[in-house]
Design a protein around this motif. Structure first.
Motif, PDB file in Angstrom:
ATOM      1  N   ILE B 114      -4.017   4.106   9.932  1.00  0.00           N
ATOM      2  CA  ILE B 114      -4.098   5.477   9.772  1.00  0.00           C
ATOM      3  C   ILE B 114      -2.337   5.834   9.842  1.00  0.00           C
ATOM      4  CG2 ILE B 114      -4.474   7.846  10.671  1.00  0.00           C
ATOM      5  CD1 ILE B 114      -6.970   6.652   9.657  1.00  0.00           C
ATOM      6  N   LEU B 115      -1.758   6.584   8.839  1.00  0.00           N
ATOM      7  CA  LEU B 115      -0.503   7.057   8.988  1.00  0.00           C
ATOM      8  C   LEU B 115      -0.526   8.449   8.969  1.00  0.00           C
ATOM      9  CD1 LEU B 115       0.261   4.696   5.824  1.00  0.00           C
ATOM     10  CD2 LEU B 115       1.205   4.466   8.026  1.00  0.00           C
ATOM     11  N   LEU B 116      -0.096   9.140  10.294  1.00  0.00           N
ATOM     12  CA  LEU B 116      -0.270  10.176  10.411  1.00  0.00           C
ATOM     13  C   LEU B 116       1.274  11.077   9.648  1.00  0.00           C
ATOM     14  CD1 LEU B 116      -1.338  10.173  14.087  1.00  0.00           C
ATOM     15  CD2 LEU B 116      -2.740  10.654  12.205  1.00  0.00           C
ATOM     16  N   GLN B 117       0.884  12.467   9.708  1.00  0.00           N
ATOM     17  CA  GLN B 117       2.041  13.112   9.270  1.00  0.00           C
ATOM     18  C   GLN B 117       3.393  12.872   9.979  1.00  0.00           C
ATOM     19  OE1 GLN B 117       1.269  17.332   9.919  1.00  0.00           O
ATOM     20  NE2 GLN B 117       1.805  17.738   7.849  1.00  0.00           N
ATOM     21  N   ASP B 118       4.348  12.824   9.096  1.00  0.00           N
ATOM     22  CA  ASP B 118       5.765  12.510   9.838  1.00  0.00           C
ATOM     23  C   ASP B 118       6.102  10.932   9.889  1.00  0.00           C
ATOM     24  OD1 ASP B 118       6.945  14.801   9.730  1.00  0.00           O
ATOM     25  OD2 ASP B 118       6.232  15.281  11.671  1.00  0.00           O
ATOM     26  N   THR B 119       5.187  10.246   9.383  1.00  0.00           N
ATOM     27  CA  THR B 119       5.382   8.746   9.240  1.00  0.00           C
ATOM     28  C   THR B 119       6.713   8.664   8.419  1.00  0.00           C
ATOM     29  OG1 THR B 119       3.091   8.278   9.753  1.00  0.00           O
ATOM     30  CG2 THR B 119       4.672   6.430   9.085  1.00  0.00           C
ATOM     31  N   PRO B 120       7.692   7.929   8.780  1.00  0.00           N
ATOM     32  CA  PRO B 120       8.844   7.722   7.699  1.00  0.00           C
ATOM     33  C   PRO B 120       8.391   6.910   6.589  1.00  0.00           C
ATOM     34  CG  PRO B 120       9.461   7.093   9.924  1.00  0.00           C
ATOM     35  CD  PRO B 120       7.897   7.385   9.924  1.00  0.00           C
ATOM     36  N   PRO B 121       9.072   7.320   5.506  1.00  0.00           N
ATOM     37  CA  PRO B 121       8.380   6.621   4.074  1.00  0.00           C
ATOM     38  C   PRO B 121       8.771   5.011   4.315  1.00  0.00           C
ATOM     39  CG  PRO B 121       9.746   8.464   3.430  1.00  0.00           C
ATOM     40  CD  PRO B 121       9.860   8.343   5.147  1.00  0.00           C
ATOM     41  N   ALA B 122       9.885   4.454   4.824  1.00  0.00           N
ATOM     42  CA  ALA B 122      10.040   3.024   5.063  1.00  0.00           C
ATOM     43  C   ALA B 122       8.974   2.498   5.844  1.00  0.00           C
ATOM     44  CB  ALA B 122      11.545   2.891   5.595  1.00  0.00           C
ATOM     45  N   GLU B 123       8.373   3.102   6.726  1.00  0.00           N
ATOM     46  CA  GLU B 123       7.420   2.583   7.593  1.00  0.00           C
ATOM     47  C   GLU B 123       6.191   2.450   6.814  1.00  0.00           C
ATOM     48  OE1 GLU B 123       7.297   4.311  11.410  1.00  0.00           O
ATOM     49  OE2 GLU B 123       5.232   3.630  11.525  1.00  0.00           O
ATOM     50  N   ILE B 124       5.904   3.582   5.910  1.00  0.00           N
ATOM     51  CA  ILE B 124       4.747   3.404   5.032  1.00  0.00           C
ATOM     52  C   ILE B 124       4.715   2.120   4.119  1.00  0.00           C
ATOM     53  CG2 ILE B 124       3.334   4.478   3.192  1.00  0.00           C
ATOM     54  CD1 ILE B 124       4.319   7.305   4.725  1.00  0.00           C
ATOM     55  N   VAL B 125       5.909   1.862   3.659  1.00  0.00           N
ATOM     56  CA  VAL B 125       6.102   0.739   2.603  1.00  0.00           C
ATOM     57  C   VAL B 125       5.783  -0.408   3.326  1.00  0.00           C
ATOM     58  CG1 VAL B 125       7.731  -0.347   1.376  1.00  0.00           C
ATOM     59  CG2 VAL B 125       7.580   2.126   1.126  1.00  0.00           C
ATOM     60  N   ALA B 126       6.510  -0.739   4.412  1.00  0.00           N
ATOM     61  CA  ALA B 126       6.534  -1.756   5.426  1.00  0.00           C
ATOM     62  C   ALA B 126       4.828  -2.092   5.880  1.00  0.00           C
ATOM     63  CB  ALA B 126       7.432  -1.610   6.754  1.00  0.00           C
ATOM     64  N   THR B 127       4.129  -0.941   6.065  1.00  0.00           N
ATOM     65  CA  THR B 127       2.994  -1.302   6.694  1.00  0.00           C
ATOM     66  C   THR B 127       2.086  -1.698   5.366  1.00  0.00           C
ATOM     67  OG1 THR B 127       3.044   0.639   8.066  1.00  0.00           O
ATOM     68  CG2 THR B 127       1.014  -0.125   7.560  1.00  0.00           C
ATOM     69  N   VAL B 128       2.085  -1.305   4.441  1.00  0.00           N
ATOM     70  CA  VAL B 128       1.299  -1.585   3.094  1.00  0.00           C
ATOM     71  C   VAL B 128       1.645  -2.843   2.985  1.00  0.00           C
ATOM     72  CG1 VAL B 128       1.178  -1.380   0.766  1.00  0.00           C
ATOM     73  CG2 VAL B 128       1.249   0.704   2.257  1.00  0.00           C
ATOM     74  N   LYS B 129       2.958  -3.585   2.906  1.00  0.00           N
ATOM     75  CA  LYS B 129       3.311  -4.728   2.381  1.00  0.00           C
ATOM     76  C   LYS B 129       2.775  -5.802   3.401  1.00  0.00           C
ATOM     77  CE  LYS B 129       7.546  -4.284  -0.339  1.00  0.00           C
ATOM     78  NZ  LYS B 129       9.063  -3.975  -0.111  1.00  0.00           N
ATOM     79  N   ARG B 130       2.978  -5.496   4.764  1.00  0.00           N
ATOM     80  CA  ARG B 130       2.473  -6.268   6.136  1.00  0.00           C
ATOM     81  C   ARG B 130       0.942  -6.591   5.761  1.00  0.00           C
ATOM     82  NH1 ARG B 130       0.027  -4.588  10.527  1.00  0.00           N
ATOM     83  NH2 ARG B 130       0.884  -2.628  10.314  1.00  0.00           N
ATOM     84  N   LEU B 131       0.374  -5.478   5.664  1.00  0.00           N
ATOM     85  CA  LEU B 131      -1.139  -5.572   5.692  1.00  0.00           C
ATOM     86  C   LEU B 131      -1.737  -6.502   4.293  1.00  0.00           C
ATOM     87  CD1 LEU B 131      -2.447  -2.008   6.458  1.00  0.00           C
ATOM     88  CD2 LEU B 131      -2.605  -3.934   7.988  1.00  0.00           C
ATOM     89  N   VAL B 132      -0.981  -6.248   3.189  1.00  0.00           N
ATOM     90  CA  VAL B 132      -1.283  -7.138   1.840  1.00  0.00           C
ATOM     91  C   VAL B 132      -1.137  -8.553   2.483  1.00  0.00           C
ATOM     92  CG1 VAL B 132      -1.119  -7.455  -0.252  1.00  0.00           C
ATOM     93  CG2 VAL B 132      -1.269  -5.142   0.538  1.00  0.00           C
ATOM     94  N   GLU B 133      -0.007  -8.689   3.091  1.00  0.00           N
ATOM     95  CA  GLU B 133       0.314 -10.001   3.391  1.00  0.00           C
ATOM     96  C   GLU B 133      -0.516 -10.809   4.136  1.00  0.00           C
ATOM     97  OE1 GLU B 133       4.398 -12.165   4.833  1.00  0.00           O
ATOM     98  OE2 GLU B 133       4.566 -10.505   2.984  1.00  0.00           O
ATOM     99  N   GLU B 134      -0.745  -9.982   5.196  1.00  0.00           N
ATOM    100  CA  GLU B 134      -1.856 -10.484   6.383  1.00  0.00           C
ATOM    101  C   GLU B 134      -3.197 -10.792   5.599  1.00  0.00           C
ATOM    102  OE1 GLU B 134      -0.011  -8.137  10.152  1.00  0.00           O
ATOM    103  OE2 GLU B 134      -1.869  -7.594   9.488  1.00  0.00           O
ATOM    104  N   ARG B 135      -3.639 -10.009   4.628  1.00  0.00           N
ATOM    105  CA  ARG B 135      -4.984 -10.331   4.144  1.00  0.00           C
ATOM    106  C   ARG B 135      -4.976 -11.485   3.453  1.00  0.00           C
ATOM    107  NH1 ARG B 135      -6.425  -7.107  -0.751  1.00  0.00           N
ATOM    108  NH2 ARG B 135      -5.003  -8.573  -1.464  1.00  0.00           N
ATOM    109  N   GLY B 136      -3.821 -11.908   2.579  1.00  0.00           N
ATOM    110  CA  GLY B 136      -3.689 -13.021   2.258  1.00  0.00           C
ATOM    111  C   GLY B 136      -4.149 -12.890   0.312  1.00  0.00           C
ATOM    112  N   PRO B 137      -4.174 -13.956  -0.246  1.00  0.00           N
ATOM    113  CA  PRO B 137      -4.726 -13.945  -1.697  1.00  0.00           C
ATOM    114  C   PRO B 137      -5.999 -13.939  -1.697  1.00  0.00           C
ATOM    115  CG  PRO B 137      -3.958 -16.132  -1.017  1.00  0.00           C
ATOM    116  CD  PRO B 137      -3.561 -15.330  -0.056  1.00  0.00           C
ATOM    117  N   ARG B 138      -6.547 -13.503  -2.605  1.00  0.00           N
ATOM    118  CA  ARG B 138      -8.164 -13.158  -2.924  1.00  0.00           C
ATOM    119  C   ARG B 138      -8.645 -13.601  -4.251  1.00  0.00           C
ATOM    120  NH1 ARG B 138      -8.759  -6.652  -3.449  1.00  0.00           N
ATOM    121  NH2 ARG B 138      -7.527  -6.653  -5.220  1.00  0.00           N
TER     122      ARG B 138
END
Lengths: 323, 138, 571
Positions: B114-138
């Motif tokens: 959950i990305l709450l209000q005021d989450t800095p844009p860079a952190e949002i980008v990093a979170t998406v990248k990290r989660l996709v990487e952790e999930r791995g290929p499908r």
């Protein structure tokens, strides 16, 4: 994302059975440009050619998405199924894209007889993305009756859509005076059908008249297809039934006068050449080593002419591409 | 030769009736600027529409923004529909204004972040990248 | 600044004095300033306002020399820069109007009565999302949102409960609602008629400002043109029947919340105003018959001086537009009156008590700018809708300004400040420049259809987010003076999970206990009126709601005729 744990070939049967997830996943792999999906796509291709492929093009803001939505609803009302591939531009700076066509297609979502795919152009010119036709093949093979391609709303100087669609619809909005000039210059002759959108606006009639006048100037021989100009309004639904009827009529026209085979062949040719061109570019980009650098240096230093260098380059790349 | 055009695909949606799209548009822009393909579905979407679109678009991530307070009604419904569509490999992200205890509960239900209000844009980008990487290929 | 400006007799200063001042100023720059800077440089190389305008180190008479004296004028006098009325808060304080709304009509009625008991002087109603969007509480889109962010109103029965025991002729009531506003307006009128009130005795405001919805807040139902017609109908009906009621509240607030800068907020609001006035005039109502009932709503932001200048410039611009463009004759038609609300977007979750301080300064800007009514946000609004306690505190904030600070003793106390006057004139010119641009694009509706306003606001919002993220724009507790292990412990407004069920039961009871044939007949009449844009839709709507038709029934009927709006995608 990335290389696939499930071999793409396993999706083929599911695609042919029209299973959404398989169609969608294979589109992603084709778009990623992985060579691993090629055998599957080759198999898919053998099951294509049935769908009526309709290209919808026009400058930005002319109302393509709304028109696609309205036409799709009309087709669905007749019980036929529709695939939509909507292409939007990628950012030239970051390579990313915001694909917003679905905003206007909201009413179509949730109907299993409609499959919408958004696609970024990724730098490709001519209004399509490299993988657009792979997506069209997949929708065709999955059994969708009509596939609508909504092109990027770029300037119309280079329009690929005419070479790959069975029927090309050019959309103009009223009140875009300068764009009429652009249409005159480039797009007039590619349209099988002209649409003037936003017919609920007061200045729509003027645009219709202008277009009709331009068409008269470039009149083709009497036996050939007479390009209609249809005023539509996605808001009120005006002209949509007429447009769909004209699209169907054009398809019938193509199949009765033999032009359909010509068009299909023209499409096959354009596509094959385009892929060959892409292959050369990609392999060159991936290779870029001392040998190719030396070759370019020679041209740059006037030691070798570019024609000879190109031939040498093709010789070098040839073995890699065909292996 | 391997893929050269391998992009993260994200579907961004506003679900429910509120029209506060200032944040979600900034997020869309930041993800695009990070090189991703962002499918924006617009306002006032239903959970069914979002899940059905996500499956056709074969996205890696669904991001749902919601400031109307109805998150505890809407997210469980989205998760249920994802399960029905056999689409649980898609990561679900939430954004907006919600109390901390709801955040805990939503994550337990299966919302990846959950990305709450005021989450800095860079952190949002990093979170998406990290989660996709952790999930791995499908 | 040119020579003719200086010698112009309308200016405040004579050319000789200005020349001397210019010289003195130059000497000061080279002398005191230069030697001071040599010892201690300034903290930043450039200083900017909230709109991003660079500001000077200090301002002098030189900076206001090109502002004609009559543009500044006196309070209560054209062009009303210094205030809409000559005595302002010396006669009567602004209306302290805290917005409230949650649950059912009866739930909110209790909060209203509490606020009145605490000294609040006007009522303001917040509706839940389904009501704002024209859905009945039992519609599938309403699920999870009934009575959550505001009060649920489906039928006139809910309106009765909402204002039960409150004399609507002795207090002004504001209703924040837009695409479905005409229905609420009709319910309010029907209720007043049932109670036997004289409609001319009703005072209050209904927002009904649809254009800013397409631009910013995104609460819309119908396409633009029929929606503007609904606003026109509200204004035209009010002009005829409700002398003291504001049938539209043209709002910049939501554009600001969506990211607009103060100058964008001001200019875009004026662009919308022009469109509404044109529409009503086109329908045959003379401008002086309705202009005095147009009311406005702006945000009051953090940059105090710029905000004061914004309010002053808006009054001046509006007066000039009404007089010069629309040929208004009555002073009341040129007098901009506004409600202000402190900026919800500036509220933070971390160190949330700081929100009280932020809100107090923003409220002060509104008062120094001459607002007619004011809402101060609750400290807990970054979490949920405010609790009773938080609302009391923000009401007290207003009471402190009104009764302890003495800022109300003098009308337009910042008038004559070189800085504020300069900013006011700068704002005015920039607003007119933007209005010219909109005009050149083909007018407001065309610019909305092209997504121009939306793109402008999205760009400002994006820049703001980036400068907040990299710390260039300070937000206390968020990017500066952050408390790492802050444990936020706050009691928020509870949502009663039974609300939805209770409200749906009320709606179903109404539907089964009314003359459905009468409703159906009136609905047919509504369709006929709706299809004839020259007719006013309000009278039939009043009859319909009085026959206890629900809002959703009316909206769905009209959707069938007019269709719905789809946004222009803009990023």
């Amino acid at each position: 994302m990335v290389s696939d744990p499930t071999p793409s070939c396993e999706f083929v049967a599911d695609v042919l059975a029209g299973r959404t997830r398989a169609v969608a996943r294979l589109m992603t792999r084709a778009e990623a440009g992985t060579d691993e999906c090629r055998p599957a796509m080759a198999e898919i291709y053998r099951h294509t050619g049935r769908a009526h492929v309709v290209g919808i093009t026009g400058v930005p803001g002319c109302g393509k998405s709304s028109l696609v939505t309205a036409v799709t609803q009309a087709i669905r009302a007749e019980g036929r199924t529709v695939g939509v591939v909507a292409v939007d531009p990628s950012s030239p700076f970051t390579g990313g894209a915001i694909l917003g066509d679905r905003i206007r297609m909201g009413d179509l979502v949730g109907d299993p007889g409609v499959f919408i795919r958004s696609m970024a152009s990724r730098g490709a010119l001519g209004g399509l993305a490299r993988a657009t036709l792979d997506a069209v093949d997949l929708l065709d093979a999955a059994g969708f009756d009509i596939v609508l391609i909504e092109t990027v709303g770029v300037g119309q100087d280079e329009v690929d859509i005419v070479r790959v669609a069975d029927t090309t619809v050019v959309v103009s909005a009223p009140g875009l005076g300068d764009d009429i000039q652009a249409i005159k210059a480039g797009v007039l002759e590619i349209a099988d059908l002209h649409v003037v959108s936003k017919a609920d606006r007061p200045d729509a009639n003027k645009t219709v008249t202008e277009l009709k006048q331009m068409l008269m100037l470039g009149l083709r021989d009497a036996a050939s297809w007479r390009v209609p100009v249809i005023a539509t309004s996605a808001e009120t639904g005006e002209g949509i039934a007429e447009l769909l009827a004209a699209i169907d009529k054009h398809r019938t026209h193509l199949s009765t006068d033999g032009n359909l085979a010509d068009r299909k062949r023209r499409s096959a040719e354009a596509r094959t050449l385009k892929i060959a061109e892409d292959l050369v570019r990609r392999h060159y980009a991936a290779r870029r080593d001392a040998a190719t650098d030396a070759l370019i240096d020679q041209v740059s230093n006037r030691k070798l002419d570019p024609h000879s260098a190109a031939r040498q380059l093709l010789g070098t790349l040839n073995s890699e591409i065909t292996s | 030769m391997t893929s050269e055009d391998d992009k993260i695909r994200v579907l961004i949606a506003k679900v429910g009736l509120d029209g506060h799209d200032r944040g979600v548009k900034i997020v869309a822009r930041c993800l695009r600027d990070a090189g991703m393909d962002v499918i924006y579905t617009g306002l006032h979407r239903t959970p069914d529409e979002v899940v059905s679109a996500a499956v056709q678009e074969d996205v890696d991530v669904i991001g749902i923004s919601l400031l109307s307070g109805a998150h505890m009604t809407i997210f469980p419904r989205v998760i249920e529909l994802m399960r029905d569509a056999d689409a649980e490999d898609i990561l679900l992200l939430g954004g907006g204004v919600m109390p901390d205890e709801d955040v805990v509960e939503l994550k337990a239900m299966g919302v990846a972040e959950i990305l709450l209000q005021d989450t800095p844009p860079a952190e949002i980008v990093a979170t998406v990248k990290r989660l996709v990487e952790e999930r791995g290929p499908r | 600044m040119t020579d003719d400006n200086r010698t112009n007799s309308q200016n405040a200063f004579d050319g000789m004095a200005l020349e001397q001042l210019e010289q003195t100023h130059a000497e000061w720059e080279q002398g005191e300033v230069a030697s001071f800077l040599a010892r201690q440089p300034e903290a930043k190389t450039e200083y900017r306002t909230g709109s991003g305008w660079p500001v000077q180190r200090t301002y002098t008479a030189l900076d206001v020399a090109d502002t004609p004296l009559e543009d500044i004028g006196l309070p209560g006098q054209y062009p009303f820069t210094r205030g809409p009325y000559p005595t302002m808060y010396r006669g009567r304080n602004w209306t302290m109007r805290q917005i409230a709304g949650f649950g059912t009509g009866a739930d909110t009625n209790q909060r209203f009565k509490y606020l009145l008991s605490q000294g609040q002087t006007g009522l303001s109603t917040d509706f839940d999302m389904p009501t704002l969007m024209g859905y009945d509480s039992d519609h599938r889109m309403s699920h999870g949102e009934v009575g959550r962010e505001g009060v649920a109103v489906d039928t006139i029965d809910d309106m009765e409960a909402l204002f039960d025991g409150i004399d609507l002729t002795s207090i002004s009531v504001s209703m924040t609602i837009n695409p479905s506003a005409f229905i609420l307006y009709a319910m309010y009128i029907a209720l007043a008629k049932r109670r036997g009130y004289d409609l001319n005795a009703l005072s209050g405001t209904i927002q009904a400002d649809i254009l800013k919805e397409y631009i910013a807040q995104k609460e819309w139902i119908f396409p633009i043109r029929p929606s503007v017609r609904l606003v026109r109908d509200c204004i035209a009906y009010g002009a005829q029947h409700m002398r003291r009621y504001n049938p539209v509240n043209i709002s910049g607030y939501h554009m600001s919340e969506a990211g607009a800068s103060p100058i964008q907020e001001a200019a875009f609001t004026m662009a919308n105003t022009i469109t509404y006035v044109e529409e009503v005039v086109k329908s045959g109502v003379p401008v002086d018959d309705f202009a005095s009932r147009l009311s406005f709503f702006f945000v009051s932001q953090a940059d105090l001086f710029e905000e004061v200048a914004k309010f002053r410039a808006l009054r001046r611009v509006y007066a000039k537009i009404m007089k010069e463009r629309f040929g208004a004759k009555k002073p009341e038609s040129m007098r901009l009156r506004f409600h202000a609300q402190t900026a919800a977007a500036t509220l933070t979750k971390p160190q949330y008590q700081v929100n009280i301080v932020r809100t107090a300064y923003q409220a002060l800007a509104a008062v120094l700018g001459g607002c007619q009514s004011l809402h101060t946000n609750g400290m807990d609004e970054a979490f949920a809708i405010p609790t009773e306690e938080a609302m009391k505190l923000s009401l007290r904030t207003q009471q402190v300004i009104a009764e302890e600070t003495n800022v109300t003793s003098v009308v337009d106390p910042l008038g004559g400040s070189y800085y504020v006057e300069k900013l006011t004139t700068q704002m005015e010119r920039e607003i007119f420049a933007i209005l010219d641009k909109v005009e050149a694009m083909g007018g407001t509706v065309k610019a909305i259809e092209d997504g121009w306003f939306q793109r402008e606001i999205a760009d400002t919002a994006y820049e703001h987010a980036i400068s907040k993220a990299d710390g260039e724009k300070t937000v206390i507790g968020v990017n500066k003076y952050v408390e790492e292990d802050e444990d936020v412990d706050i009691e928020t407004h509870p949502y009663d999970p039974e609300t939805e069920k209770r409200q749906i039961a009320r709606l179903h009871a109404t539907r089964s206990d009314r003359d459905n044939e009468k409703v159906a007949a009136l609905m047919e009449e509504l369709k006929a009126v709706a299809q004839d844009p020259s007719r006013n839709i309000i009278p039939t709507t009043i009859e319909l709601v009085d026959a206890r038709a629900s809002m959703g029934e009316i909206i769905e009927t009209l959707k069938g005729l007019w269709g719905t709006y789809r946004e222009v995608p803009v990023f």
